[in-house]
Design a protein around this motif. Sequence first.
Motif: not given
Ligand code: FE
Length: 392
Positions: A63, A65, A228
């Motif tokens: 996970h 970004h 999420h």
């Molecule tokens: Fe996240």
Amino acid sequence: MDYGKPYLRGKELDQLKIVEHAYLYIVNDKVVDYGTMEEMNHSANVVIDCTNKMITPGLVDPHTHLIFGGSREKEIALKLQGASYLEILNMGLGIHSTVEATKNASINELQEKALKVIDTMNGFGVTSLECKSGYGLDEDTELKQLKALVNLTNNMNIKSTFLGAHAIPKDSDSKTQLSKMISFIEKYKDSNLFQFVDIFCEDSVFNIAESEEYLLKSKELGFGIRIHGDEIKPLGGAELAARIGANSADHLIGSSIEGIKALGKSNTVCNLLPGTSFYLNKSYAKARTMIDNNCIIGLSTDYNPGSSPCENIQFIMNLALLKYKMTPKEIWNAVTINPAYSLNLNAGTLKIGSTADFVIWNAQNHEYVVYHNAVNDVDKVYKSGKLIKEVV
Ligand code: FE
Ligand code: NIG
């Protein structure tokens, strides 16, 4: 590391297959054999002496970004004055300021920046990861983020997730944003640019009913789904993930006991992100309750510019020990086999025939890395049989 199954859940998580005084025999990019030195009968062109060291599979971070423009250190003052994560977001800052910076960055700039992050993560022992878009929120910028990830490097296996439902653009509303993002998914469904769809299901962002409809539609279109959920408010993200068969449910800080029980009966991986609790000064997900209820647990950095500006998966392992009270064995499985399963990725284990992604550690046992706090214990990292990183 051959468990004969693709993931470990509940009590099973507290086991590790350990070979003492071992050899690992690699030919080209594959693991061909392993065992104890006493039974070794191979000769090799290259011998790497691992005396007093440990070898593990390359780690899997499920996970992140990591593709974005700018950074958010200027929001520290607001944070110190007591503004919460959602208050900062609702002021038009937070994710929105990263969206602005990402819109203004060229694809080359995004790639250069991401490559530095990937290099740092490689250095901490990670050879596979998931990366989300979500700092575009419009077609062009989401597309730019996803395209930036294609063939980015041979040093990292990357699975991409479309997170166009990460926030509601300032001049829009949740319904409009989701219908635009569904059109995006329909338009690019055969592009191979992303394998999963994710949504930020949260108070003042996207609610449970909207998230359910959006994720089910994405599933119908052939995508894996992630969520999420219950990061800040306990909305019922855990129950939703279990109900719709998500590949992973992530965060789960505020999940209810009913939600945890439902996840324990499902094949959804609970990806826990203790670095985010740490950075937002929040409480921690109830990892022990999840393990007691037979959940499949994964751990991740959640590397992003707002709630977890941290590339160090080893620090996450330290936090999992201290804050979640997970055992060292549980922690190693939660950064290898289980996150690989959540990503449908053939990685995270060292067995005969697997790709030779492995890490040599400056450690004599698996407990040491988990105990030694906030530093890097990596010696060398190999990806597909090639040395990609040596930490000096
Ligand atoms: Fe996240
Ligand atoms: O996982 N909560 C939503 N997404 C990220 C944070 C993104 C950001 O703040 O830029 C998370 O915490």
